[in-house]
Design a protein around this motif. Sequence first.
Motif: not given
Length: 281
Positions: A17-18, A68-70, A145-148
């Motif tokens: 992601l970064v 990614v934080i989760f 997670v799901h919503v994104p």
Amino acid sequence: MIQNRTDWLRLANIAALVITLFMNGISNSDWFPQTVGDLGESYGIFFLPAGYVFGIWGVIYSGLLAYVIFQAREEKKADSVARRIGGWFIISCVGNVAWLLLFLYSQLWLSTVAMLVILGSLLVIYTRLNIGLNKDATWGERLAVHVPFSIYLGWISVATVANFSTALFDSGSITAFAGIDSATWAAIMMGVAAVLAFGMLALRRDLAYALVIVWATVGINARPFDTDLYSAVASLDASLVNSVAIGVAAIVGVAVLARAASLLIGNRTDNMTPVSSGAPA
């Protein structure tokens, strides 16, 4: 300390992601011959929302940061989000970066292939997480997670059609394709988007996906088609595109409200249902 494959996967997800965010950031710099926005605005295709609609990328990337934080903070367990998704998030990031580079250098058909890679990887993630049907998911997982991923999948569903339309335009299919004019094609594709939204609402109770379709079609209706950019297709029926776009947005929007109301009523009913003591007779 990195102890197992899951730890490596979590770190790889963060790194992917970064890199994706970095590449998207520098894509608006002088490092490239043109920006994505400038290039996108150079093709007079009907299936293209107004510029402000692309601000949804800020929402998408914020959501992916939450993901990614989760996954980095989640407990180490066999059914963790990272393990369920596997390497598919990394594949989606590779596809994202590949699409960006190919599109910036006007390799539009290859960029369409890259877009399909993103779409395919997101579909795998969506099904592996069982989004919309996983009753065991915590509210934290649903929100982070799901919503994104629902929003991301919804937008890439739209973007894939737009990318294909751009490639056709660039190849010379400016006013028609397969005997159907481009305004009618745009109307048909918006109809398909509506069907997908209804399917997600009915089968997955996915409000976020459907709302992205509303956002995109409102944006298509908002785009002015009487500019020089659309001079090559000025003879076509742009009013058909506008009418279908606002019609799809309205119908799907009402369906979202109805589905949200039914879910709210269902939850209230579940909460009010008395629990049987289960005492033996």
